[in-house]
Write a protein that holds these residues in place. Structure first.
Motif, PDB file in Angstrom:
ATOM      1  N   ILE A  18      -5.954   4.254   0.572  1.00  0.00           N
ATOM      2  CA  ILE A  18      -5.410   2.687   0.960  1.00  0.00           C
ATOM      3  C   ILE A  18      -6.496   2.120   0.949  1.00  0.00           C
ATOM      4  O   ILE A  18      -6.484   0.895   0.253  1.00  0.00           O
ATOM      5  CB  ILE A  18      -5.470   2.502   3.174  1.00  0.00           C
ATOM      6  N   ASN A  19      -8.527   3.047   1.474  1.00  0.00           N
ATOM      7  CA  ASN A  19      -9.258   1.930   1.021  1.00  0.00           C
ATOM      8  C   ASN A  19      -9.337   1.624  -0.159  1.00  0.00           C
ATOM      9  O   ASN A  19      -9.806   0.519  -1.006  1.00  0.00           O
ATOM     10  CB  ASN A  19     -10.400   2.762   1.543  1.00  0.00           C
ATOM     11  N   LYS A  20      -9.041   2.661  -1.560  1.00  0.00           N
ATOM     12  CA  LYS A  20      -9.584   2.584  -2.087  1.00  0.00           C
ATOM     13  C   LYS A  20      -7.823   1.126  -3.118  1.00  0.00           C
ATOM     14  O   LYS A  20      -8.529   1.092  -3.870  1.00  0.00           O
ATOM     15  CB  LYS A  20      -8.552   3.521  -3.602  1.00  0.00           C
ATOM     16  N   GLU A  21      -6.713   1.299  -2.719  1.00  0.00           N
ATOM     17  CA  GLU A  21      -6.038   0.920  -3.003  1.00  0.00           C
ATOM     18  C   GLU A  21      -6.711  -0.909  -2.447  1.00  0.00           C
ATOM     19  O   GLU A  21      -6.541  -1.820  -3.245  1.00  0.00           O
ATOM     20  CB  GLU A  21      -4.751   0.735  -2.470  1.00  0.00           C
ATOM     21  N   LEU A  25       0.626  -1.219  -0.169  1.00  0.00           N
ATOM     22  CA  LEU A  25      -0.187  -0.337  -0.165  1.00  0.00           C
ATOM     23  C   LEU A  25       0.700   1.198   0.362  1.00  0.00           C
ATOM     24  O   LEU A  25       1.483   1.575   1.170  1.00  0.00           O
ATOM     25  CB  LEU A  25      -1.071  -0.309   1.413  1.00  0.00           C
ATOM     26  N   LYS A  26       0.795   2.092  -0.778  1.00  0.00           N
ATOM     27  CA  LYS A  26       1.674   3.322  -1.620  1.00  0.00           C
ATOM     28  C   LYS A  26       0.655   4.397  -0.480  1.00  0.00           C
ATOM     29  O   LYS A  26       1.734   5.267  -0.094  1.00  0.00           O
ATOM     30  CB  LYS A  26       1.822   3.484  -3.083  1.00  0.00           C
ATOM     31  N   LYS A  47       7.407  -1.289   5.014  1.00  0.00           N
ATOM     32  CA  LYS A  47       6.035  -0.977   3.692  1.00  0.00           C
ATOM     33  C   LYS A  47       4.772  -1.576   5.253  1.00  0.00           C
ATOM     34  O   LYS A  47       4.658  -2.728   5.190  1.00  0.00           O
ATOM     35  CB  LYS A  47       6.782  -2.127   2.658  1.00  0.00           C
ATOM     36  N   MET A  48       3.600  -0.869   4.463  1.00  0.00           N
ATOM     37  CA  MET A  48       1.927  -1.290   4.116  1.00  0.00           C
ATOM     38  C   MET A  48       1.754  -2.167   3.507  1.00  0.00           C
ATOM     39  O   MET A  48       1.740  -2.450   2.408  1.00  0.00           O
ATOM     40  CB  MET A  48       1.609  -0.399   4.448  1.00  0.00           C
TER      41      MET A  48
END
Length: 159
Positions: free
Chosen positions: A31-34, A21-22, A70-71
């Motif tokens: 985040i929700n869109k990714e 997740l970037k 990284k997430m």
């Protein structure tokens, strides 16, 4: 009111396909869109069906984990098997978990609701437990009365 409790769980492994997740960790819309785009892809290209074929139960896991700063976000299933093309076998420790239960119209809405309640309500108001990191997951457990039901599992320690 969404219902939450503490439960003891044995250790378990979730095998999953993942994505980094970037978006900034405070950018919930990003985040929700990714996550939504990622789930659409794993459902469409058959990776989720590949995982379901080796699962030990019908649960579908949406796992969040920090890996090498990284997430990461994974679509996974509980299994002892492995797949060479899978991104990661995620180890969940034996111990106490904050468990948030709920139901919504879709798996995505359920995951977002459970995450919001867990991190926005349950953990901030808990005086005797703390989340110290490690993987956490929203778990779609099934369907009933036209709704998707499941739980969020977050490993915690006693303060």
């Amino acid at each position: 009111m969404t219902n939450y409790s503490l439960e003891e769980k044995d250790s378990f492994t979730v095998l999953g396909f993942g994505t980094e997740l970037k978006s900034d960790y405070t950018d919930y819309a990003g985040i929700n869109k990714e996550k939504s785009d990622f789930w659409g892809a794993v459902e469409e290209d058959g990776r989720l069906d590949t995982l379901k074929a080796i699962a030990t139960n019908d649960y579908i896991f949406a796992v969040n984990e920090a890996v090498n700063n990284k997430m990461m976000h994974y679509a996974g299933v509980m299994t002892e098997e492995s797949l060479p093309e899978a991104s990661r076998a995620i180890q969940f420790p034996k111990g106490e978990y904050l468990v948030v239960k709920g139901e919504e119209k879709t798996a995505e809405e359920l995951s977002n609701k459970l995450t919001g309640v867990a991190f926005g309500e349950a953990l901030p108001n808990a005086t005797n437990i703390a989340y110290v990191g490690g993987p956490n997951a929203s778990v779609v457990m099934g369907h009933r009365n036209g709704l998707v039901y499941g739980e969020m599992w977050i490993p915690v320690v006693r303060k």
